[in-house]
Every structure is written in C-alpha cells, then in structure tokens.
Design a protein around this motif. Structure first.
Motif, PDB file in Angstrom:
ATOM      1  N   VAL A 195      18.319 190.274 -17.159  1.00 38.01           N
ATOM      2  CA  VAL A 195      19.550 190.648 -16.463  1.00 38.01           C
ATOM      3  C   VAL A 195      19.282 191.895 -15.638  1.00 38.01           C
ATOM      4  N   ARG A 196      19.657 191.844 -14.379  1.00 40.44           N
ATOM      5  CA  ARG A 196      19.471 192.998 -13.496  1.00 40.44           C
ATOM      6  C   ARG A 196      20.499 194.076 -13.825  1.00 40.44           C
ATOM      7  N   PRO A 197      20.156 195.331 -13.614  1.00 41.40           N
ATOM      8  CA  PRO A 197      21.076 196.434 -13.928  1.00 41.40           C
ATOM      9  C   PRO A 197      22.449 196.303 -13.261  1.00 41.40           C
ATOM     10  N   GLN A 198      22.505 195.707 -12.090  1.00 46.18           N
ATOM     11  CA  GLN A 198      23.772 195.559 -11.365  1.00 46.18           C
ATOM     12  C   GLN A 198      24.796 194.712 -12.128  1.00 46.18           C
ATOM     13  N   SER A 199      24.340 193.891 -13.057  1.00 43.12           N
ATOM     14  CA  SER A 199      25.238 193.005 -13.797  1.00 43.12           C
ATOM     15  C   SER A 199      25.611 193.542 -15.171  1.00 43.12           C
ATOM     16  N   GLN A 200      25.035 194.646 -15.567  1.00 45.65           N
ATOM     17  CA  GLN A 200      25.267 195.134 -16.918  1.00 45.65           C
ATOM     18  C   GLN A 200      26.698 195.593 -17.157  1.00 45.65           C
ATOM     19  N   GLN A 201      27.364 196.157 -16.149  1.00 40.06           N
ATOM     20  CA  GLN A 201      28.752 196.588 -16.369  1.00 40.06           C
ATOM     21  C   GLN A 201      29.651 195.405 -16.681  1.00 40.06           C
ATOM     22  N   ALA A 202      29.461 194.294 -15.995  1.00 44.30           N
ATOM     23  CA  ALA A 202      30.267 193.100 -16.283  1.00 44.30           C
ATOM     24  C   ALA A 202      30.017 192.625 -17.713  1.00 44.30           C
ATOM     25  N   LEU A 203      28.769 192.672 -18.151  1.00 44.01           N
ATOM     26  CA  LEU A 203      28.461 192.233 -19.513  1.00 44.01           C
ATOM     27  C   LEU A 203      28.980 193.230 -20.552  1.00 44.01           C
ATOM     28  N   LEU A 204      28.973 194.511 -20.219  1.00 38.53           N
ATOM     29  CA  LEU A 204      29.586 195.501 -21.118  1.00 38.53           C
ATOM     30  C   LEU A 204      31.089 195.235 -21.247  1.00 38.53           C
ATOM     31  N   ASN A 205      31.746 194.953 -20.132  1.00 38.91           N
ATOM     32  CA  ASN A 205      33.177 194.625 -20.163  1.00 38.91           C
ATOM     33  C   ASN A 205      33.419 193.355 -20.970  1.00 38.91           C
ATOM     34  N   LEU A 206      32.544 192.370 -20.825  1.00 41.45           N
ATOM     35  CA  LEU A 206      32.681 191.136 -21.582  1.00 41.45           C
ATOM     36  C   LEU A 206      32.536 191.402 -23.082  1.00 41.45           C
ATOM     37  N   SER A 207      31.559 192.202 -23.466  1.00 43.91           N
ATOM     38  CA  SER A 207      31.390 192.493 -24.895  1.00 43.91           C
ATOM     39  C   SER A 207      32.625 193.206 -25.437  1.00 43.91           C
ATOM     40  N   GLN A 208      33.201 194.130 -24.668  1.00 48.07           N
ATOM     41  CA  GLN A 208      34.435 194.806 -25.097  1.00 48.07           C
ATOM     42  C   GLN A 208      35.573 193.804 -25.252  1.00 48.07           C
ATOM     43  N   ALA A 209      35.679 192.875 -24.307  1.00 46.61           N
ATOM     44  CA  ALA A 209      36.738 191.863 -24.371  1.00 46.61           C
ATOM     45  C   ALA A 209      36.596 190.993 -25.619  1.00 46.61           C
ATOM     46  N   LEU A 210      35.369 190.567 -25.916  1.00 43.18           N
ATOM     47  CA  LEU A 210      35.160 189.679 -27.063  1.00 43.18           C
ATOM     48  C   LEU A 210      35.407 190.383 -28.397  1.00 43.18           C
ATOM     49  N   LEU A 211      35.391 191.705 -28.396  1.00 43.36           N
ATOM     50  CA  LEU A 211      35.622 192.471 -29.622  1.00 43.36           C
ATOM     51  C   LEU A 211      37.088 192.880 -29.811  1.00 43.36           C
ATOM     52  N   THR A 212      37.961 192.541 -28.864  1.00 45.08           N
ATOM     53  CA  THR A 212      39.377 192.895 -28.993  1.00 45.08           C
ATOM     54  C   THR A 212      40.051 192.033 -30.046  1.00 45.08           C
ATOM     55  N   PRO A 213      41.160 192.522 -30.615  1.00 40.67           N
ATOM     56  CA  PRO A 213      41.881 191.729 -31.623  1.00 40.67           C
ATOM     57  C   PRO A 213      42.313 190.350 -31.113  1.00 40.67           C
ATOM     58  N   GLU A 214      42.639 190.243 -29.820  1.00 42.16           N
ATOM     59  CA  GLU A 214      43.083 188.950 -29.272  1.00 42.16           C
ATOM     60  C   GLU A 214      41.987 187.889 -29.311  1.00 42.16           C
ATOM     61  N   LEU A 215      40.729 188.308 -29.230  1.00 43.38           N
ATOM     62  CA  LEU A 215      39.619 187.353 -29.172  1.00 43.38           C
ATOM     63  C   LEU A 215      38.698 187.415 -30.393  1.00 43.38           C
ATOM     64  N   ALA A 216      38.968 188.325 -31.319  1.00 44.40           N
ATOM     65  CA  ALA A 216      38.056 188.569 -32.445  1.00 44.40           C
ATOM     66  C   ALA A 216      37.817 187.348 -33.327  1.00 44.40           C
ATOM     67  N   SER A 217      38.754 186.425 -33.382  1.00 47.89           N
ATOM     68  CA  SER A 217      38.565 185.254 -34.245  1.00 47.89           C
ATOM     69  C   SER A 217      38.047 184.036 -33.481  1.00 47.89           C
ATOM     70  N   SER A 218      37.795 184.188 -32.201  1.00 49.46           N
ATOM     71  CA  SER A 218      37.345 183.058 -31.377  1.00 49.46           C
ATOM     72  C   SER A 218      35.825 182.950 -31.327  1.00 49.46           C
ATOM     73  N   ARG A 219      35.368 181.699 -31.143  1.00 48.38           N
ATOM     74  CA  ARG A 219      33.948 181.423 -30.894  1.00 48.38           C
ATOM     75  C   ARG A 219      33.813 181.072 -29.417  1.00 48.38           C
ATOM     76  N   PHE A 220      32.624 181.357 -28.858  1.00 49.78           N
ATOM     77  CA  PHE A 220      32.425 181.161 -27.427  1.00 49.78           C
ATOM     78  C   PHE A 220      31.108 180.467 -27.124  1.00 49.78           C
ATOM     79  N   ALA A 221      31.157 179.579 -26.149  1.00 48.78           N
ATOM     80  CA  ALA A 221      29.937 179.012 -25.584  1.00 48.78           C
ATOM     81  C   ALA A 221      29.522 179.915 -24.428  1.00 48.78           C
ATOM     82  N   VAL A 222      28.252 180.227 -24.381  1.00 41.60           N
ATOM     83  CA  VAL A 222      27.677 180.982 -23.263  1.00 41.60           C
ATOM     84  C   VAL A 222      26.802 179.977 -22.529  1.00 41.60           C
ATOM     85  N   GLU A 223      27.284 179.501 -21.387  1.00 37.00           N
ATOM     86  CA  GLU A 223      26.589 178.459 -20.634  1.00 37.00           C
ATOM     87  C   GLU A 223      25.861 179.057 -19.440  1.00 37.00           C
ATOM     88  N   GLY A 224      24.577 178.778 -19.335  1.00 35.15           N
ATOM     89  CA  GLY A 224      23.799 179.175 -18.177  1.00 35.15           C
ATOM     90  C   GLY A 224      23.762 178.030 -17.175  1.00 35.15           C
TER      91      GLY A 224
END
Length: 172
Positions: free
Chosen positions: A77-106
C-alpha cells in the motif's frame, strides 16, 4: 442495483501514475456507508412482487469501494492511501460496526493475465486486511478475497482506474 450514497475514493491509479486526488472519507462517513440498513425490501423487489414477476432478490449488502494506491505490480500500500485505511480501521472499531464481519475484496482492471490479476488482487486484499488487523480489527471479522477483473466497476472501460479497487462488504 443499489446506488451508492457515497462514493469513496483515495487515489485513482494503482500504477503510481498521475491521477486526480479525491478527498479521503472520514471514519464517520464510512460507518454510515457500512451500517446494516433496516430490514426493508427494496423498491425493485416490491415492483417485481407487484407485477408477479420472477422471485425477488435480496437487496445488496452495505459496502464501500476504496480506490487504494499500491506500488506497481505489488501489494504494498502506498503512503497516499494510508489515511483512508486508518479511517476504515477506526470505522470498523466503532460500536455500530463492532459486531459485523467484513469481506475485503481486491479488484483489478482487465490488463494482464487473468490468473496473475486474480493472484495480485488476492494479495492486495490481504494487505488491506493485514493493515486493519495491525490497527485492532480482529482476524475473525475479516475475510480477504481476490476477484481479479471478474467484477469490473466500469465494464464499459475495462482498463479504467476505478476498476482497481478494494471493496469492503458488510457480511451481516
């Protein structure tokens, strides 16, 4: 097909070339996009039922597409994309999404060999899953899968940058 209320993108080019930059979505925007909607039937399903047509299909699962930049011919992953992935990790750790499972599709565009694209897309999906795991998202909540060029975002332009993406799908 469900129209995406929010199109999320980082940099459009997976090869590292020049591209337009789009604002990085916030964790809150990602939560809203990935939350499981109330159990309502879609308008399309209601129309099919009303006309006595074919069996209605279930509405699509909540998802978002991130156009993540990787090094050319690489899953780094290029450095330019890391902020989006940091935001995604924060989103997945919120109470609204904490019990959900996710597919990561390339996903890839249609350039190159089909087998190679499938392998590269799987490696890129795994790189994103690894990034999320390193930021606290548990492994049990993530399933990484490579799709290659089998599900193009823009089938009219198979080499378009928007086809090179990582899609996050709420599996609940």
């Amino acid at each position: 097909m469900r129209l995406t209320a929010l199109f999320l993108a980082v940099l459009l080019c997976a090869s590292g070339g020049a591209s337009a930059q789009v604002a990085t979505p916030t964790a809150e925007q990602m939560v809203q996009q990935l939350k499981t909607p109330p159990r309502l039937r879609s308008l399309r399903n209601l129309a099919v039922e009303a006309t006595g047509g074919a069996q209605a299909q279930a509405p699509e699962r909540p998802s978002l597409s991130l156009l993540i930049q990787f090094d050319f011919n690489s899953a780094r992953v290029r450095p330019q994309s890391q902020q989006a992935l940091l935001n995604l990790s924060q989103a997945l750790l919120t109470p609204e999404l904490a019990s959900s499972r996710f597919a990561v599709e390339g996903h890839t565009d249609a350039k190159g060999n089909e087998d190679y694209n499938l392998k590269l897309s799987a490696q890129r999906a795994q790189a994103v899953a690894d990034f999320l795991k390193a930021r606290g998202v548990t492994e049990e909540r993530l399933v990484a899968a490579g799709k290659g060029a089998t599900e193009l975002a823009n089938s009219e332009s198979p080499y378009a940058p928007e086809n090179r993406r990582v899609r996050i799908v709420n599996l609940n």
